[in-house]
Design an enzyme around this catalytic site. Sequence first.
Site, mmCIF file in Angstrom:
data_model
loop_
_atom_site.group_PDB
_atom_site.id
_atom_site.type_symbol
_atom_site.label_atom_id
_atom_site.label_comp_id
_atom_site.label_asym_id
_atom_site.label_seq_id
_atom_site.Cartn_x
_atom_site.Cartn_y
_atom_site.Cartn_z
ATOM 1 N N CYS A 267 -185.616 -109.059 -28.928
ATOM 2 C CA CYS A 267 -184.600 -108.055 -28.612
ATOM 3 C C CYS A 267 -183.191 -108.523 -28.963
ATOM 4 O O CYS A 267 -182.350 -107.726 -29.374
ATOM 5 C CB CYS A 267 -184.694 -107.631 -27.151
ATOM 6 S SG CYS A 267 -184.455 -108.974 -25.968
ATOM 7 N N HIS B 130 -183.045 -108.971 -21.237
ATOM 8 C CA HIS B 130 -183.378 -107.993 -22.281
ATOM 9 C C HIS B 130 -182.097 -107.428 -22.884
ATOM 10 O O HIS B 130 -181.249 -106.889 -22.180
ATOM 11 C CB HIS B 130 -184.239 -106.870 -21.698
ATOM 12 C CG HIS B 130 -184.647 -105.847 -22.717
ATOM 13 N ND1 HIS B 130 -185.419 -106.172 -23.808
ATOM 14 C CD2 HIS B 130 -184.371 -104.527 -22.833
ATOM 15 C CE1 HIS B 130 -185.615 -105.075 -24.536
ATOM 16 N NE2 HIS B 130 -184.985 -104.076 -23.967
#
Length: 709
Positions: free
Chosen positions: A361, A617
């Site tokens: 990510c 994230h």
Amino acid sequence: MEAKTVAKEKFFIVIRGKSRKGFCRGCIGRVEAETQRGELMGLLYCGGSSAGSPKSGGIMKREDTYPLTRHQAQLLLFVSSTSKRLELLCNPQLFTAICELSQDDLVVVRHKKGHLPAMVKNLMQIGRKENKDDLHMLGFEVEFVDSDHNLSSKKPAPLPLFSAADIVQVVPSYSVPLGLHWRDGQCGGLNRKAVTRINSMPALRRQVRENHTEQSITQSQSPSTSHVPLEMGSMVEVVSNTGVTVYGVVRWLGVLEGKTDEWAGIELDYEVNGCSDGKYGSQRYFTCKGNQALFVPVTKCSPDSRFVSSSTGRETLKPTETPPVPPFEDSEEDAPPLPESEALSLLVGRMKGIQGHVNSCYLDATLFSLFSSSVTLDNICQKPADTEQPITCTLRKIVNRLRRQGFVPAESVMNFRKQLGCDTFRTEEKDPEEFITVLFQKVLCVEPLLKLRSRGETSQGAYTFQIFLEKEQLAQIPTVQQLLDTSCLSCDLKFEEMPSCLMIQMPRFGNKYKMFSHIIPSTELDMTDLLYNSPRECFVCGHLAEHECLQCLPDRKLQPGRIKQYCTTCNTQVHAHPLRQGHSPKALAVPAEVPTDAPVPKHMMQLFAVLCIQTSHYVSFVKYGPDPHSWLFFDSMADRCGDDQSGYNIPQIRACPEVGDFLSQSEEELARADPSQAPELVRRLLCDSYMFLYQSPATPLSKANPQES
């Protein structure tokens, strides 16, 4: 020019560019021959009643087209809008499912009353086929399903006809509620000209449905909708006090101003008088069409009963294969950054952007932020192909694929990660700044974007700028401008020259500790007072400044958080105050040729992306055009299909004009704003910001590093 005749029938759709003889984006054609240069000579299928007859010819570059099967071409021909054709093609998962529809499959169609569930009954041929080169257009006859889970037809009547673009969802056969008892559809006489019913549709998934029915036949419990947690994207229904049921999708969850319990903002399937466009009171929480936003307590919401299964203990079938990905052939010509007019149609939706895989990510969000729409960074890839490293070519293919198709599969990115020179880039979590340094230094061979001069008059290069300061120096909710000014002044740093791209890391450490709970993005950065040996304006009178004072920075009587520089006269007057007599203003290096009363030019940078982090994230917000509302939100792992071993991540891009609404407020309004009451994506932007990316379109990028070239 000699051309080689194509033996096998081939169809295509134009996805970009223009031909020499009139093909445009969204047109459908058939390949007649291929030139020696690899170009396609084709016939164009026009619109209207004669859509299935080829009328004119043209020449197209192969990379400007996307190949179609005959069945796909016939389905797209019935879609009259070329932009709708391209929009459907950009959702390969949905388009593939539509191409494989079987009789009695359940779909959701776009109707004047909203999005309605329906059953596919027949595949219809539209148009007359006068010669062998003609194509029939294909559409679907469907039968609507009412809210009581019965077919809505009460008497034989012509079934409505829909195109592939009217289908917004294909409900997997294994998720069709077993409690539904479908009646055989009664089809009346059709009064349509040149419409032919195809008697048998392919039953590609019939075996799946039969097997699943056998597994679940013993379970007949009634559905339980209590205590079902809601999340963004949940399909729900709400029953009004008068007994009317409305359906929609959850677009916002939180506590409204003046309320104490949790509410849901729902985008309804169709317009309802008295509803809004995403505002509640004077505050915007999300954006949709007018009269389609409803705000209710979450306790009033139930799962959409049109899709609730009557069996609660069933296992969900899990896919073991990734969805089909459109083939991509890169060309020597680089795709330009996406213009504002095309970004939404190409990018917004599920399976859009860069597909995440195994802790990627940080890399996905960074690449999307840097290369999807930024003009300033585009020319760093403009090197002759024969001088490029293999990894640079791999990056170019990723960027071109993102800009041409709107989707980059995980395999392409993994190939790039393997070439970065360290196994940890392939498997472990990283921070964007580490990847950015490797990207610019080793992959793109670009000199440091920033040249910083410290108090010791030494100059050093960097690719990103880390904010360092004491929390007490600023207010609880600072702006990026205040953070940058304070950090530079506290550390006695100046920029030797105006940077073309400035990436600013926020004062936080890891994914848990952050110095400020919220940070207000500055859509523009004023760099004038941060440039070394550059003329600056006196903070008081506006004449040429000759002194700068660090101790005046937090002075509440002199706009705290703003850099203070003065001309000689104002410097004497300001520091005559008893509270400032202990300050130690420093003389500035003033260019000799600058007159003291001449206006000082401003040096500004524009915000074009923000990287955010929440629980390890990374996601990103990207500005895709000059309009203040042109903002996108990208998450490379927004959802997952299947389990950890056999599934895949689903990247998603959402338009978020509410970010523009918020950032368009004045500094005073932003300072008074309550972030906890902001829309969901605005709240994430304010709370989770990790790195702000600014560009200066007027400044050319740094030259290639000769040592790395």
